[in-house]
Design an enzyme around this catalytic site. Structure first.
Site, PDB file in Angstrom:
ATOM      1  N   HIS A 113      -7.725  -3.390  -4.977  1.00 21.01           N
ATOM      2  CA  HIS A 113      -7.413  -4.268  -6.100  1.00 21.01           C
ATOM      3  C   HIS A 113      -6.604  -5.463  -5.619  1.00 21.01           C
ATOM      4  O   HIS A 113      -5.886  -5.383  -4.613  1.00 21.01           O
ATOM      5  CB  HIS A 113      -6.618  -3.501  -7.168  1.00 21.01           C
ATOM      6  CG  HIS A 113      -7.379  -2.372  -7.773  1.00 21.01           C
ATOM      7  ND1 HIS A 113      -8.247  -2.548  -8.827  1.00 21.01           N
ATOM      8  CD2 HIS A 113      -7.409  -1.051  -7.470  1.00 21.01           C
ATOM      9  CE1 HIS A 113      -8.779  -1.381  -9.149  1.00 21.01           C
ATOM     10  NE2 HIS A 113      -8.287  -0.454  -8.344  1.00 21.01           N
ATOM     11  N   ALA A 158      -4.698  16.862   9.485  1.00 17.33           N
ATOM     12  CA  ALA A 158      -4.571  17.095   8.049  1.00 17.33           C
ATOM     13  C   ALA A 158      -3.437  16.263   7.460  1.00 17.33           C
ATOM     14  O   ALA A 158      -2.389  16.086   8.080  1.00 17.33           O
ATOM     15  CB  ALA A 158      -4.316  18.575   7.782  1.00 17.33           C
ATOM     16  N   THR A 163      -5.043   3.879   7.762  1.00 20.35           N
ATOM     17  CA  THR A 163      -4.967   2.504   7.269  1.00 20.35           C
ATOM     18  C   THR A 163      -5.632   1.507   8.205  1.00 20.35           C
ATOM     19  O   THR A 163      -5.868   0.369   7.814  1.00 20.35           O
ATOM     20  CB  THR A 163      -3.500   2.082   7.066  1.00 20.35           C
ATOM     21  OG1 THR A 163      -2.824   2.131   8.330  1.00 20.35           O
ATOM     22  CG2 THR A 163      -2.786   2.996   6.070  1.00 20.35           C
ATOM     23  N   ARG A 178      -1.968   7.390  13.412  1.00 17.22           N
ATOM     24  CA  ARG A 178      -1.962   6.702  14.703  1.00 17.22           C
ATOM     25  C   ARG A 178      -2.571   7.630  15.743  1.00 17.22           C
ATOM     26  O   ARG A 178      -2.566   8.859  15.591  1.00 17.22           O
ATOM     27  CB  ARG A 178      -0.555   6.284  15.099  1.00 17.22           C
ATOM     28  CG  ARG A 178       0.404   7.409  15.273  1.00 17.22           C
ATOM     29  CD  ARG A 178       1.828   6.932  15.551  1.00 17.22           C
ATOM     30  NE  ARG A 178       2.727   8.061  15.670  1.00 17.22           N
ATOM     31  CZ  ARG A 178       2.939   8.749  16.789  1.00 17.22           C
ATOM     32  NH1 ARG A 178       2.280   8.426  17.891  1.00 17.22           N
ATOM     33  NH2 ARG A 178       3.787   9.758  16.808  1.00 17.22           N
TER      34      ARG A 178
END
Length: 197
Positions: A113, A158, A163, A178
């Site tokens: 958004h 998990a 990102t 990472r």
């Protein structure tokens, strides 16, 4: 150009468009029908997946309760296992490679958004594709965000929040996710899959 066509081109579109609302309703009917099936109804499940998804390969097993946004922007390869409670928000294209495992409650959000509040409440949404390689294992409870690509032969720990892109052949985990290390021959445990009881 319709809002659906803008979405397919990766352009900003109006998320409140009536046609998109109707497409979401159609997808919900299909995934709810799928979620009501029994394990023995293999052919029925295959038929529903063919109607729901853009592309679905052979030997795809999907557990209930699966949810998605449109379905028609999801492509799934061969020999894929999707565990319980997965959510795929597919305004952008979501591609899942061959021999990939999604743990329970894995979520993929290809939506982004607008950060500006006025634009956001007016419906501005930017789709960004998600690409999952071949032979990937995404651990339970992980979240994959819009625009992310995960390379072949990757293990995502998990609970990770992915990102950014993850290169091939590594173990990655965390929030934000990472790379922890490369996967090597030392990770083999001696299992061939050919043993019988």
């Amino acid at each position: 150009m319709t809002e659906w066509e803008k979405m397919q081109k990766g352009q900003i579109y109006n998320d409140f468009d009536a046609d998109l609302f109707n497409r979401r309703v159609a997808a919900k009917k299909l995934f709810k029908e799928f979620n009501r099936t029994e394990d023995e109804e293999v052919e029925k499940r295959k038929e529903i997946m063919r109607k729901l998804f853009k592309k679905v390969g052979e030997r795809v097993w999907m557990e209930p309760n699966f949810t998605c946004e449109f379905g028609k922007n999801i492509s799934i390869g061969n020999d894929v296992y999707i565990n319980f409670g997965c959510t795929l928000l597919d305004c952008g294209q979501i591609t899942i490679g061959n021999n990939t495992l999604l743990g329970p409650n894995v979520s993929m959000y290809s939506a982004n958004h607008s950060l500006d509040a006025e634009e956001r409440i007016a419906g501005a949404l930017i789709p960004k594709d998600i690409n999952i390689g071949n032979r990937v294992w995404i651990g339970g409870g992980s979240t994959i965000l819009s625009g992310v690509s995960i390379g072949d032969d990757v293990v995502i720990g998990a609970g990770s929040v992915v990102t950014r892109d993850i290169p091939a052949g590594v173990v990655a985990a965390g929030n934000p996710c990472r790379v922890l290390r490369k996967i090597t021959e030392k990770d083999k445990v001696g299992f061939s899959g050919k043993d019988t009881l």
